[in-house]
Design a protein around this motif. Sequence first.
Motif, short mmCIF file in Angstrom:
data_model
loop_
_atom_site.label_atom_id
_atom_site.label_comp_id
_atom_site.label_asym_id
_atom_site.label_seq_id
_atom_site.Cartn_x
_atom_site.Cartn_y
_atom_site.Cartn_z
N ARG A 109 0.86 -1.21 0.00
CA ARG A 109 0.00 0.00 0.00
C ARG A 109 0.88 1.23 0.00
O ARG A 109 0.48 2.30 0.48
CB ARG A 109 -0.84 0.05 1.26
N VAL A 110 2.08 1.06 -0.48
CA VAL A 110 3.09 2.10 -0.40
C VAL A 110 2.72 3.27 -1.31
O VAL A 110 2.22 3.07 -2.42
CB VAL A 110 4.47 1.51 -0.78
N GLY A 111 2.98 4.49 -0.87
CA GLY A 111 2.69 5.68 -1.67
C GLY A 111 3.54 5.75 -2.92
O GLY A 111 4.46 4.94 -3.10
N ILE B 86 11.24 4.24 0.07
CA ILE B 86 12.41 4.05 0.94
C ILE B 86 11.95 3.89 2.39
O ILE B 86 12.46 3.04 3.12
CB ILE B 86 13.39 5.24 0.79
N LEU B 87 10.96 4.69 2.78
CA LEU B 87 10.46 4.60 4.14
C LEU B 87 9.80 3.24 4.38
O LEU B 87 10.05 2.57 5.39
CB LEU B 87 9.45 5.73 4.40
N PRO C 25 23.91 2.81 0.62
CA PRO C 25 23.21 3.73 1.54
C PRO C 25 21.80 4.05 1.07
O PRO C 25 21.51 5.19 0.70
CB PRO C 25 24.13 4.96 1.51
N GLN C 26 20.93 3.04 1.10
CA GLN C 26 19.57 3.17 0.55
C GLN C 26 18.81 4.38 1.10
O GLN C 26 18.06 5.03 0.39
CB GLN C 26 18.77 1.89 0.84
N SER C 27 18.98 4.64 2.38
CA SER C 27 18.20 5.72 3.00
C SER C 27 18.89 7.07 2.90
O SER C 27 18.40 8.06 3.47
CB SER C 27 17.92 5.38 4.47
#
Lengths: 398, 398
Positions: B70-72, B79-80, B149-151
């Motif tokens: 359900r990700v935006g 990423i979140l 560093p994905q985030s």
Amino acid sequence: MTEDILIRNARPMGAAPVDLLIRGGRFSAAGGDRPAREIDAAGFIALPGLVEAHTHLDKTLIGMDWFENRVGPTRDHRILADRNAKRELGIDARRQSARQILQTLKLGVLHIRSHVDVDTEIGIANIEGVLETREALRDLVDVQIVAFPQSGMLPREGTFELMDEAMKAGADIVGGIDPATIERDPVRHLDAIFSLAERHGKPIDIHLHELGELGAFCLELIIERTRALSMQGKVMVSHGYCLGMLDAARQKALIEALAAERIAVMTVGSPSAPALPLRLMRQSGLVVASGSDGIQGTWEPWGNGDMLERAKYLAQRNGMTNDADLAETMRICTFGGAEGIGLARYGFAEGDHGDLVLVPASTLAEAVALTPHKRTVIRRGQVVVRDGEPATNLPDIA
Amino acid sequence: MTEDILIRNARPMGAAPVDLLIRGGRFSAAGGDRPAREIDAAGFIALPGLVEAHTHLDKTLIGMDWFENRVGPTRDHRILADRNAKRELGIDARRQSARQILQTLKLGVLHIRSHVDVDTEIGIANIEGVLETREALRDLVDVQIVAFPQSGMLPREGTFELMDEAMKAGADIVGGIDPATIERDPVRHLDAIFSLAERHGKPIDIHLHELGELGAFCLELIIERTRALSMQGKVMVSHGYCLGMLDAARQKALIEALAAERIAVMTVGSPSAPALPLRLMRQSGLVVASGSDGIQGTWEPWGNGDMLERAKYLAQRNGMTNDADLAETMRICTFGGAEGIGLARYGFAEGDHGDLVLVPASTLAEAVALTPHKRTVIRRGQVVVRDGEPATNLPDIA
């Protein structure tokens, strides 16, 4: 063939489990004697028969030697290669259509609209071949046949008459093809096919690859004729790439005009063609169907005819990854297709045809994303495929 | 493990049949005693190990419950969601990486470059998990680990130090991420990762989604630093969508500049992202690799890690249907990938590693188009998979 059957724990379109009863080949209200035959559908989701709304049964090379594709880059090259291949490879429309139908039956495809070539070299031989296969497999799959002037109609004298002959021979739908870039005369082409449809009282399905504003103009001509001839709900536009190439206001207006005349749009979600705005189209009430187009032929070497994989392609082309969006693409490949090609009694309601595809997945989205192949397929109450393998002796005609 | 084996009628990259001898784990000239073990490869084509040049082993959900996405719509949402999922779903990087590796081993993937998340929530735990799996499966598959560093690195204090720690712990490659849109400071980000790479004497692999001219500018910065630091052949740009968004002259010049510094480009052929000009890239001498990106994770729900299917996606996104073009996409997924990620002794020459994937197909194009799954996989002379099923007891760590 029409044995009664109870499907326990069925989850129609991924909804909560219910028991579904099929009597006399149709879904039925509960009650009466409990059928001797039962299936437990726990662990599966239940879909109605998958709808292949656009393919070319007469042109697949399934089961034939590998065709080395050296075809040039333009559509004219491809049409020529395609016409030559019929002769040089000896593609038997009867046998090849049966191969594709039996392959996709195992995946749950129970309704097929196929364009079938009509031209001045082969005449209506391919129509006759696919008609023969349709008759042989009529208990397993519904097949609609579009008389399709692949090589052009106006530029090749005699083609129109062959189309007329094809309709008399049993074709169900009048096919059209790029009215401008192939036919060189959009108005005359569209007038010709609409008149043929009117004469036979049949629907129309138009291959429309025309790009940008040229495509938009052709759509306007189609809309005008659909309205004038009261053919609402009887016209499908296949591909319609132009809808993915217009500015937002023009795009929206055209989509609404198509929806108002109940003209359906078929898109395969091709990765290299303009992406159609699926969300907007569905939200605007446009009927959207999908199909595999050619499978393993001279046009495209790949394809397995799986309409769950097709739903995945639609989602991928539109950059959709949400479960809700994947469920929408599944609806396009089931109910959207059914409405687009005009199927009656499609669904799970009492009196609907007792067709069911059980897919090992927990949700519609999972089925679209992972496209598991061990499906069980029920046709008019008869289990014809179990865990991906034929459950009955399928006709040996391929 | 290094049993000698003779593969009769092998067709390397679809060429004419030859006998291939593997001794001591490497291809060897004919001669000496005939090995006790033989395989007849008639009916197959022989590929070297398929190269997965870009995936995320630590993030797949293979074998876990279905994740309802359900990700935006934005990358920040993704990423979140990705970071939250690690905690909420308890994704075990060791176990999940093993699951993916063993799944794709059956398809012939013998070399994997995986980006592995490093961030201030999980630290280097995922690096350690994948390192553990790599060690357990080292006889079966080569795994390269990119500290990724994905985030974000600059915006999240402490990440750079964790990257340094990851490199000390055993990561092979320094990962970068969108220097402008995520890092907000292209020069400082690139200077940081190039300095880290210099400190550890390791290559670089940069996720570059930046679009249009912004992406082109970032590519220029990468080219400048590669040249200044003599890192030719040690830098890969992953995705590089901007290459598909520039006018022809600008596109060509940038591709030639990348090729001149031997900077490789990895593309997955995503159906919804800009299409990279594969023909031009290959003709310009650019090293092109491909990968699956994430498989069945919170970013994208699908994927099976099959690099033949990936070759098909590359062809489809580029509108390629000719056999010659399909063979090119196969080369991208084998030799292109091998060069891109810097594999030594990859191929069929004497002294090369004795790795081989036998695919039931008559040509490279057929293998790409139909992606048959019953493959036989030989690793360093040992048959590890036969007809798609494990031929030996695979380690039970997944």
